[in-house]
Design a protein around this motif. Structure first.
Motif, short mmCIF file in Angstrom:
data_model
loop_
_atom_site.label_atom_id
_atom_site.label_comp_id
_atom_site.label_asym_id
_atom_site.label_seq_id
_atom_site.Cartn_x
_atom_site.Cartn_y
_atom_site.Cartn_z
N ALA A 16 0.65 -1.20 0.06
CA ALA A 16 -0.23 0.13 0.21
C ALA A 16 1.01 1.14 0.04
O ALA A 16 0.78 2.31 -0.77
CB ALA A 16 -0.93 0.04 1.17
N GLU A 35 9.88 3.42 6.38
CA GLU A 35 9.63 2.17 6.63
C GLU A 35 10.35 1.84 8.08
O GLU A 35 11.49 2.04 8.28
CB GLU A 35 10.20 1.20 5.86
CG GLU A 35 10.45 -0.21 6.17
CD GLU A 35 9.13 -1.09 6.54
OE1 GLU A 35 8.70 -0.76 7.46
OE2 GLU A 35 8.85 -2.00 5.67
N ASN A 45 3.30 -7.20 6.30
CA ASN A 45 2.63 -8.55 5.87
C ASN A 45 2.71 -8.74 4.33
O ASN A 45 2.73 -9.90 3.94
CB ASN A 45 1.30 -8.47 5.85
CG ASN A 45 1.01 -8.87 7.62
OD1 ASN A 45 1.72 -9.55 8.38
ND2 ASN A 45 -0.17 -8.06 8.12
N SER A 46 2.93 -7.67 3.50
CA SER A 46 3.09 -7.74 2.24
C SER A 46 4.16 -8.68 1.60
O SER A 46 4.10 -9.67 0.87
CB SER A 46 3.34 -6.45 1.36
OG SER A 46 2.35 -5.55 1.79
N ALA A 52 -0.95 -12.88 -4.53
CA ALA A 52 -2.01 -13.15 -5.28
C ALA A 52 -3.00 -11.88 -5.51
O ALA A 52 -3.15 -11.10 -4.30
CB ALA A 52 -2.66 -14.28 -4.47
N ALA A 179 7.67 6.32 12.10
CA ALA A 179 6.78 7.50 12.34
C ALA A 179 6.22 7.29 14.00
O ALA A 179 5.80 6.49 14.12
CB ALA A 179 5.54 7.50 11.29
C1 FAD Z 1 0.46 -15.01 5.52
C2 FAD Z 1 -0.33 -13.98 4.84
C3 FAD Z 1 -0.65 -14.32 3.31
C4 FAD Z 1 -1.37 -13.34 2.59
N1 FAD Z 1 -1.58 -13.71 1.43
C5 FAD Z 1 -2.38 -12.59 0.64
C6 FAD Z 1 -2.21 -12.71 -0.69
O1 FAD Z 1 -1.93 -13.66 -1.50
N2 FAD Z 1 -2.74 -11.81 -1.44
C7 FAD Z 1 -3.50 -10.56 -0.91
O2 FAD Z 1 -3.87 -9.95 -1.71
N3 FAD Z 1 -3.26 -10.40 0.53
C8 FAD Z 1 -2.77 -11.66 1.20
N4 FAD Z 1 -2.66 -11.12 2.50
C9 FAD Z 1 -3.02 -10.11 3.22
C10 FAD Z 1 -1.98 -8.79 2.74
O3 FAD Z 1 -0.57 -9.31 3.71
C11 FAD Z 1 -2.53 -7.51 3.56
O4 FAD Z 1 -3.80 -7.15 2.93
C12 FAD Z 1 -1.39 -6.31 2.58
O5 FAD Z 1 -0.02 -6.84 2.77
C13 FAD Z 1 -1.38 -5.09 3.55
O6 FAD Z 1 -0.64 -4.17 2.99
P1 FAD Z 1 -0.22 -2.91 3.57
O7 FAD Z 1 1.04 -2.34 2.62
O8 FAD Z 1 -1.31 -2.14 3.79
O9 FAD Z 1 0.43 -3.28 5.13
P2 FAD Z 1 1.67 -4.19 5.30
O10 FAD Z 1 2.11 -5.10 4.18
O11 FAD Z 1 1.40 -5.09 6.84
O12 FAD Z 1 2.82 -3.17 5.72
C14 FAD Z 1 2.74 -2.30 6.90
C15 FAD Z 1 4.12 -1.60 6.80
O13 FAD Z 1 4.06 -0.47 7.81
C16 FAD Z 1 5.12 -0.39 8.51
N5 FAD Z 1 5.01 0.39 9.73
C17 FAD Z 1 3.97 0.12 10.81
N6 FAD Z 1 4.30 0.98 11.70
C18 FAD Z 1 5.00 2.00 11.26
C19 FAD Z 1 5.46 3.31 11.60
N7 FAD Z 1 4.94 3.70 12.76
N8 FAD Z 1 6.32 3.86 11.06
C20 FAD Z 1 6.87 3.68 9.88
N9 FAD Z 1 6.76 2.24 9.25
C21 FAD Z 1 5.61 1.43 9.97
C22 FAD Z 1 5.48 -1.83 8.82
O14 FAD Z 1 6.73 -1.89 9.15
C23 FAD Z 1 5.03 -2.36 7.45
O15 FAD Z 1 6.38 -2.34 6.33
C24 FAD Z 1 -1.87 -12.24 3.20
C25 FAD Z 1 -1.61 -11.82 4.81
C26 FAD Z 1 -0.83 -13.01 5.32
C27 FAD Z 1 -0.66 -12.44 6.90
#
Ligand code: FAD
Length: 219
Positions: A16, A35, A45-46, A52, A179
């Motif tokens: 995201a 990050e 989590n990504s 997928a 942050a």
């Molecule tokens: C095992 C597993 C398998 C999955 N498989 C799929 C799939 O195949 N397809 C799919 O669409 N979804 C899948 N999902 C769901 C998917 O992981 C999430 O919906 C997606 O990764 C969310 O992305 P994001 O960028 O919002 O958050 P995240 O990928 O969780 O990233 C959050 C980021 O914020 C950072 N962060 C947090 N707090 C702070 C702060 N205070 N300051 C700076 N940085 C910070 C963290 O270090 C991290 O890098 C899966 C989830 C899991 C757990």
């Protein structure tokens, strides 16, 4: 080192955040990604996903636009079916038992195809999920469940690819940078407080995107 200012600051290091940063950079502004994880553990989590990607497609032409590497032989041997907007909406409502936010669902479903096209245009590579989402019927692969596409290299591949694209587009990705708060006054957001290199400092900005992960792992 913490820069003094940025036009846009994006908090997070997953899909995201990186997509938001790349999108912001299209407008010719300076973008900083914060990050909190170190570089070799970045991606939230990504990074643990299969990469997928659920997206609307009306047939194989839509898939070819996203996956130009698909061969004629693969296409001939496969029933990709379709995944229409209606199917995607039905799945969202069925899986969440109608508790999903309707406006967000509309954004997700109606933009899914264009979003993947945009990502492909930026340099992300996709492939069919042969191994998980297809089975063989009468000698042909048949996809099921509407989940047909994955990013090359799965979750780690997607994070690596988006990070490389971000850097190519001049985005400053700072690791070990947590942050900790917004700097606000009566006129709104003026900056962000960041813990980096054992110190807490501020980056001046009027625009902050919070993309620091969802609630899915929060009990
Ligand atoms: C095992 C597993 C398998 C999955 N498989 C799929 C799939 O195949 N397809 C799919 O669409 N979804 C899948 N999902 C769901 C998917 O992981 C999430 O919906 C997606 O990764 C969310 O992305 P994001 O960028 O919002 O958050 P995240 O990928 O969780 O990233 C959050 C980021 O914020 C950072 N962060 C947090 N707090 C702070 C702060 N205070 N300051 C700076 N940085 C910070 C963290 O270090 C991290 O890098 C899966 C989830 C899991 C757990």
């Amino acid at each position: 080192m913490l820069p003094a200012s940025a036009d846009v600051v994006v908090v997070g290091g997953g899909n995201a955040a990186l997509c938001a940063a790349i999108s912001a950079a299209e407008h010719g502004v300076s973008v900083l990604v914060l990050e909190r994880a170190p570089e070799d553990e970045a991606g939230g989590n990504s990074r643990f996903t299969a990469g997928a990607m659920r997206c609307v497609y009306d047939g194989v032409e839509d898939l070819k636009a996203l996956m130009p590497d698909l061969t004629e032989q693969e296409i001939a041997q496969t029933d990709f079916g379709t995944y229409t907007e209606d199917q995607f909406f039905d799945d969202m409502y069925r899986v969440t038992e109608y508790r999903t936010d309707p406006e967000l669902t509309e954004v997700l479903v109606k933009n899914s195809r264009d979003t993947l096209r945009w990502m492909k245009g930026k340099g992300v590579r996709f492939a069919p999920i042969w191994g998980r989402q297809a089975f063989k019927v009468d000698g042909r692969f048949k996809f099921w469940g509407g989940l047909t596409i994955e990013s090359h290299g799965g979750g780690p591949g997607l994070v690596a690819s988006l990070t490389a694209i971000a850097r190519k587009n001049g985005i400053n990705v700072l690791y070990d940078a947590r942050a900790v708060g917004l700097v606000v006054d009566d006129d709104g957001v003026q900056g962000i407080r960041v813990r980096h290199g054992g110190k807490t400092g501020s980056v001046k900005t009027r625009n902050v995107v919070l993309a620091a992960g969802g609630f899915q792992a929060n009990a």
